[in-house]
Design a protein around this motif. Structure first.
Motif, PDB file in Angstrom:
ATOM      1  N   GLN A  61      27.651  -7.238  -7.939  1.00  0.00           N
ATOM      2  CA  GLN A  61      28.970  -7.852  -7.826  1.00  0.00           C
ATOM      3  C   GLN A  61      29.891  -7.023  -6.945  1.00  0.00           C
ATOM      4  OE1 GLN A  61      29.432 -10.773  -8.620  1.00  0.00           O
ATOM      5  NE2 GLN A  61      31.643 -11.071  -8.431  1.00  0.00           N
ATOM      6  N   GLY A  62      29.779  -5.703  -7.022  1.00  0.00           N
ATOM      7  CA  GLY A  62      30.555  -4.870  -6.119  1.00  0.00           C
ATOM      8  C   GLY A  62      30.179  -5.133  -4.667  1.00  0.00           C
ATOM      9  N   LEU A  63      28.876  -5.304  -4.413  1.00  0.00           N
ATOM     10  CA  LEU A  63      28.411  -5.621  -3.068  1.00  0.00           C
ATOM     11  C   LEU A  63      28.918  -6.990  -2.638  1.00  0.00           C
ATOM     12  CD1 LEU A  63      26.601  -4.841  -0.656  1.00  0.00           C
ATOM     13  CD2 LEU A  63      24.687  -5.921  -1.861  1.00  0.00           C
ATOM     14  N   HIS A  64      28.924  -7.940  -3.556  1.00  0.00           N
ATOM     15  CA  HIS A  64      29.400  -9.291  -3.254  1.00  0.00           C
ATOM     16  C   HIS A  64      30.854  -9.268  -2.794  1.00  0.00           C
ATOM     17  CE1 HIS A  64      29.903 -13.647  -3.646  1.00  0.00           C
ATOM     18  NE2 HIS A  64      30.990 -13.408  -4.358  1.00  0.00           N
ATOM     19  N   VAL A  65      31.705  -8.599  -3.548  1.00  0.00           N
ATOM     20  CA  VAL A  65      33.126  -8.582  -3.214  1.00  0.00           C
ATOM     21  C   VAL A  65      33.386  -7.753  -1.956  1.00  0.00           C
ATOM     22  CG1 VAL A  65      35.406  -7.864  -4.017  1.00  0.00           C
ATOM     23  CG2 VAL A  65      33.840  -9.019  -5.576  1.00  0.00           C
ATOM     24  N   ALA A  66      32.730  -6.592  -1.836  1.00  0.00           N
ATOM     25  CA  ALA A  66      32.936  -5.748  -0.657  1.00  0.00           C
ATOM     26  C   ALA A  66      32.502  -6.464   0.616  1.00  0.00           C
ATOM     27  CB  ALA A  66      32.178  -4.437  -0.817  1.00  0.00           C
ATOM     28  N   THR A  67      31.345  -7.132   0.566  1.00  0.00           N
ATOM     29  CA  THR A  67      30.870  -7.853   1.743  1.00  0.00           C
ATOM     30  C   THR A  67      31.763  -9.050   2.045  1.00  0.00           C
ATOM     31  OG1 THR A  67      28.631  -7.247   1.076  1.00  0.00           O
ATOM     32  CG2 THR A  67      28.836  -8.868   2.816  1.00  0.00           C
ATOM     33  N   GLY A  68      32.226  -9.730   0.993  1.00  0.00           N
ATOM     34  CA  GLY A  68      33.113 -10.862   1.206  1.00  0.00           C
ATOM     35  C   GLY A  68      34.411 -10.467   1.879  1.00  0.00           C
ATOM     36  N   LEU A  69      34.983  -9.334   1.472  1.00  0.00           N
ATOM     37  CA  LEU A  69      36.217  -8.874   2.111  1.00  0.00           C
ATOM     38  C   LEU A  69      35.970  -8.455   3.560  1.00  0.00           C
ATOM     39  CD1 LEU A  69      37.743  -6.795  -0.830  1.00  0.00           C
ATOM     40  CD2 LEU A  69      38.547  -8.999   0.039  1.00  0.00           C
ATOM     41  N   ALA A  70      34.799  -7.886   3.828  1.00  0.00           N
ATOM     42  CA  ALA A  70      34.477  -7.479   5.196  1.00  0.00           C
ATOM     43  C   ALA A  70      34.308  -8.674   6.121  1.00  0.00           C
ATOM     44  CB  ALA A  70      33.208  -6.631   5.210  1.00  0.00           C
ATOM     45  N   VAL A 250      36.584  -0.520  -1.735  1.00  0.00           N
ATOM     46  CA  VAL A 250      35.371  -0.259  -2.505  1.00  0.00           C
ATOM     47  C   VAL A 250      35.583   0.841  -3.539  1.00  0.00           C
ATOM     48  CG1 VAL A 250      34.325   1.526  -1.035  1.00  0.00           C
ATOM     49  CG2 VAL A 250      32.863  -0.147  -2.218  1.00  0.00           C
ATOM     50  N   GLY A 251      36.674   1.584  -3.419  1.00  0.00           N
ATOM     51  CA  GLY A 251      36.965   2.617  -4.410  1.00  0.00           C
ATOM     52  C   GLY A 251      37.211   2.072  -5.801  1.00  0.00           C
ATOM     53  N   GLN A 252      37.444   0.757  -5.926  1.00  0.00           N
ATOM     54  CA  GLN A 252      37.604   0.180  -7.259  1.00  0.00           C
ATOM     55  C   GLN A 252      36.259   0.047  -7.966  1.00  0.00           C
ATOM     56  OE1 GLN A 252      39.316  -3.744  -7.034  1.00  0.00           O
ATOM     57  NE2 GLN A 252      37.838  -4.468  -5.524  1.00  0.00           N
ATOM     58  N   THR A 253      35.167   0.283  -7.231  1.00  0.00           N
ATOM     59  CA  THR A 253      33.829   0.307  -7.821  1.00  0.00           C
ATOM     60  C   THR A 253      33.188   1.676  -7.677  1.00  0.00           C
ATOM     61  OG1 THR A 253      33.470  -2.046  -7.379  1.00  0.00           O
ATOM     62  CG2 THR A 253      31.518  -0.690  -7.703  1.00  0.00           C
ATOM     63  N   VAL A 254      33.340   2.288  -6.508  1.00  0.00           N
ATOM     64  CA  VAL A 254      32.745   3.595  -6.232  1.00  0.00           C
ATOM     65  C   VAL A 254      33.783   4.664  -6.543  1.00  0.00           C
ATOM     66  CG1 VAL A 254      31.605   5.032  -4.510  1.00  0.00           C
ATOM     67  CG2 VAL A 254      31.318   2.546  -4.442  1.00  0.00           C
ATOM     68  N   GLY A 259      40.442   7.336  -4.440  1.00  0.00           N
ATOM     69  CA  GLY A 259      41.667   7.817  -3.818  1.00  0.00           C
ATOM     70  C   GLY A 259      42.005   7.119  -2.515  1.00  0.00           C
ATOM     71  N   LEU A 260      41.007   6.484  -1.892  1.00  0.00           N
ATOM     72  CA  LEU A 260      41.230   5.768  -0.634  1.00  0.00           C
ATOM     73  C   LEU A 260      41.466   4.276  -0.838  1.00  0.00           C
ATOM     74  CD1 LEU A 260      38.373   7.416   1.497  1.00  0.00           C
ATOM     75  CD2 LEU A 260      40.792   8.053   1.443  1.00  0.00           C
ATOM     76  N   ALA A 261      41.339   3.810  -2.064  1.00  0.00           N
ATOM     77  CA  ALA A 261      41.377   2.367  -2.333  1.00  0.00           C
ATOM     78  C   ALA A 261      42.814   1.856  -2.392  1.00  0.00           C
ATOM     79  CB  ALA A 261      40.639   2.055  -3.630  1.00  0.00           C
ATOM     80  N   VAL A 262      43.526   1.986  -1.274  1.00  0.00           N
ATOM     81  CA  VAL A 262      44.933   1.596  -1.251  1.00  0.00           C
ATOM     82  C   VAL A 262      45.117   0.085  -1.237  1.00  0.00           C
ATOM     83  CG1 VAL A 262      45.688   3.736  -0.163  1.00  0.00           C
ATOM     84  CG2 VAL A 262      44.961   1.823   1.269  1.00  0.00           C
ATOM     85  N   LEU A 263      44.085  -0.675  -0.864  1.00  0.00           N
ATOM     86  CA  LEU A 263      44.179  -2.139  -0.858  1.00  0.00           C
ATOM     87  C   LEU A 263      43.540  -2.775  -2.084  1.00  0.00           C
ATOM     88  CD1 LEU A 263      43.397  -2.986   2.889  1.00  0.00           C
ATOM     89  CD2 LEU A 263      45.621  -2.715   1.788  1.00  0.00           C
ATOM     90  N   ALA A 264      42.947  -1.962  -2.950  1.00  0.00           N
ATOM     91  CA  ALA A 264      42.255  -2.500  -4.126  1.00  0.00           C
ATOM     92  C   ALA A 264      43.261  -2.919  -5.196  1.00  0.00           C
ATOM     93  CB  ALA A 264      41.295  -1.466  -4.698  1.00  0.00           C
ATOM     94  N   PRO A 265      43.089  -4.107  -5.770  1.00  0.00           N
ATOM     95  CA  PRO A 265      44.002  -4.541  -6.832  1.00  0.00           C
ATOM     96  C   PRO A 265      43.782  -3.816  -8.154  1.00  0.00           C
ATOM     97  CG  PRO A 265      42.293  -6.176  -6.486  1.00  0.00           C
ATOM     98  CD  PRO A 265      42.101  -5.146  -5.431  1.00  0.00           C
ATOM     99  N   ARG A 266      42.632  -3.141  -8.312  1.00  0.00           N
ATOM    100  CA  ARG A 266      42.346  -2.391  -9.531  1.00  0.00           C
ATOM    101  C   ARG A 266      41.831  -1.009  -9.156  1.00  0.00           C
ATOM    102  NH1 ARG A 266      44.417  -6.228 -11.163  1.00  0.00           N
ATOM    103  NH2 ARG A 266      43.968  -7.572 -12.936  1.00  0.00           N
ATOM    104  N   LEU A 267      42.237  -0.010  -9.931  1.00  0.00           N
ATOM    105  CA  LEU A 267      41.674   1.324  -9.797  1.00  0.00           C
ATOM    106  C   LEU A 267      40.943   1.652 -11.090  1.00  0.00           C
ATOM    107  CD1 LEU A 267      44.564   3.255  -8.007  1.00  0.00           C
ATOM    108  CD2 LEU A 267      42.453   2.363  -7.024  1.00  0.00           C
TER     109      LEU A 267
END
Length: 428
Positions: A61-70, A250-254, A259-267
């Motif tokens: 699911q992390g791959l699904h969302v990361a690839t979808g955003l890319a 991707v920092g919301q999963t990895v 610390g770099l996930a400034v666009l992630a809606p969840r940390l």
């Protein structure tokens, strides 16, 4: 639709083909991982999903969302590269041409729907979507996949020609190519007859919109008149944009990249007891119920029924497991959960935990996921718990106090919180 309206010299079949391959790979990954996610959440009778490895769903699911955003910059660049073809005139030249353009319209519409609705779901902004996101996203994915396969079949010769090795003649000149895929439907040469003299209104764009380039490397490095990005520059910019989006979400999963996930809606570390939540006890309407001192867990087996209060649950053998909460929106976080094994509760009810299908129901009155079915593969797994504690402390109400289901390799929407009833459906 005026001739000469599109003057960029950067667009070319080669550029569009490269963007199309990248977008096709991204869509394929999204499609496969998305179908897996849907089947896990809404399993048909034939579907089986394992309990191990515990982080498999977290990864898919992390791959699904990361690839979808890319795909956001990829899709934007692909549509830009074929934009002039949307305005060719006449718009329909034959029945076959009409069918081809209709299939492209379906593909473009489905792709845009998938990307936009996926981004809205990640952001948990459902107001613009007057439909159930999960079902709509799933079925439109099949529509997009079918349209994409049809499009690939039609455009494969164009892509093969565009990406072929150097075909320059003795004078070093590459023959001019007039086809330009449209998301890409390239119109074959015989549909675009050469026009002698000045084109008239209603004809295809003039040749200066799609110039002939000398050699493949020259074509890749070509720049528009007046400067600007070359074709290689466009590819590099699109790749950089996709990379930035990935790194900053991707920092919301990895966890190391959080610390770099400034666009992630969840940390992964923000929330009660150091874990994020989507549904709160107040939002689910159970804030008062979970504080009821007379709380009882109803345990119904195929042979006998029991009612267990919190002290009775705490008196049963306790076990601890490190398991992630993996949400369909792409974020995940691990916690240390302590509670009673589900298999022990099934055995307590007089059923065989190795062959038991269990229904776990929440105190929550409404909601699509107020209950979850646990198949035998998870019921028998010793890591599947009715958790009472998180990180050594009693569960926070937003994490499911007084008791919640936590099982390996399952999406968060199936990790039922505020458990009020457990029913053994099959377990003889």
């Amino acid at each position: 639709m005026r001739p000469g309206r599109f003057t960029s010299a950067v667009r070319s079949p080669r550029l569009t083909s490269r963007l199309g391959i990248a977008l096709g790979v991204a869509f394929a990954v999204c499609f496969v991982t998305g179908v897996v996610s849907h089947l896990v959440q809404h399993p048909p009778g034939w579907f089986w999903w394992p309990s191990r490895p515990v982080g498999l769903y977290r990864f898919t699911q992390g791959l699904h969302v990361a690839t979808g955003l890319a795909t956001v910059p990829l899709l934007g660049a692909k549509l830009w590269s074929v934009y002039p073809r949307l305005f060719t005139w006449p718009p329909i030249r034959s029945l076959a041409h009409a069918a081809e353009r209709a299939s492209v319209a379906v593909l473009v519409a489905a792709a845009l729907f998938q990307v936009v609705s996926g981004v809205l779901n990640v952001a948990r902004w459902y107001a613009p979507m007057p439909f159930f996101f999960t079902s709509a996203h799933y079925w439109v994915a099949w529509l997009a996949a079918g349209a994409l396969l049809t499009h690939i079949a039609v455009q494969l010769p164009v892509v093969r020609d565009a990406l072929a090795p150097d075909t320059a003649g003795p004078n070093g000149n590459e023959p001019p190519r007039r086809g330009l895929p449209i998301t890409g439907a390239a119109e074959p040469d015989h549909d675009e007859p050469a026009h002698h003299g000045r084109p008239t209104t209603g004809t295809a764009e003039p040749d200066h919109d799609e110039p002939a380039h000398h050699g493949r490397h020259a074509a890749d490095a070509a720049e528009p008149d007046g400067g600007g990005l070359s074709r290689r520059g466009v590819l590099a910019a699109v790749g950089a944009a996709a990379g930035v989006i990935t790194v900053t979400t991707v920092g919301q999963t990895v966890r190391p990249l959080s610390g770099l996930a400034v666009l992630a809606p969840r940390l992964p570390q923000v929330g009660p007891q150091g874990l994020p939540v989507n549904a709160t006890a107040t939002g689910a309407g159970v804030a008062e119920l979970v504080r009821d001192p007379h709380y009882r867990l109803a345990l119904t087996g195929t042979r006998q029924s029991l009612s267990l209060d919190l002290p009775a649950l705490a008196a049963l053998p306790q076990h601890t497991a490190d398991l992630p909460i993996a949400c369909v929106e792409g974020w995940s976080a691990s916690g240390r959960w302590t509670g009673v094994r589900l298999r022990d509760l099934v055995a307590l009810a007089g059923d065989d935990p190795d062959d038991a299908t269990v229904l776990v129901e929440s105190l929550q009155v409404g909601g699509r996921y107020r209950s979850a079915t646990v198949p035998p593969s998870h019921t028998r797994d010793p890591l599947t718990l009715i958790a009472l504690r998180l990180g050594g402390e009693p569960l926070h109400p937003d994490h499911g106090y007084p008791a919640r289901l936590i099982a390996p390799n399952r999406p968060g929407v199936l990790q039922t919180k505020w458990v009020g009833r457990i029913t053994v459906l099959e377990g003889r």
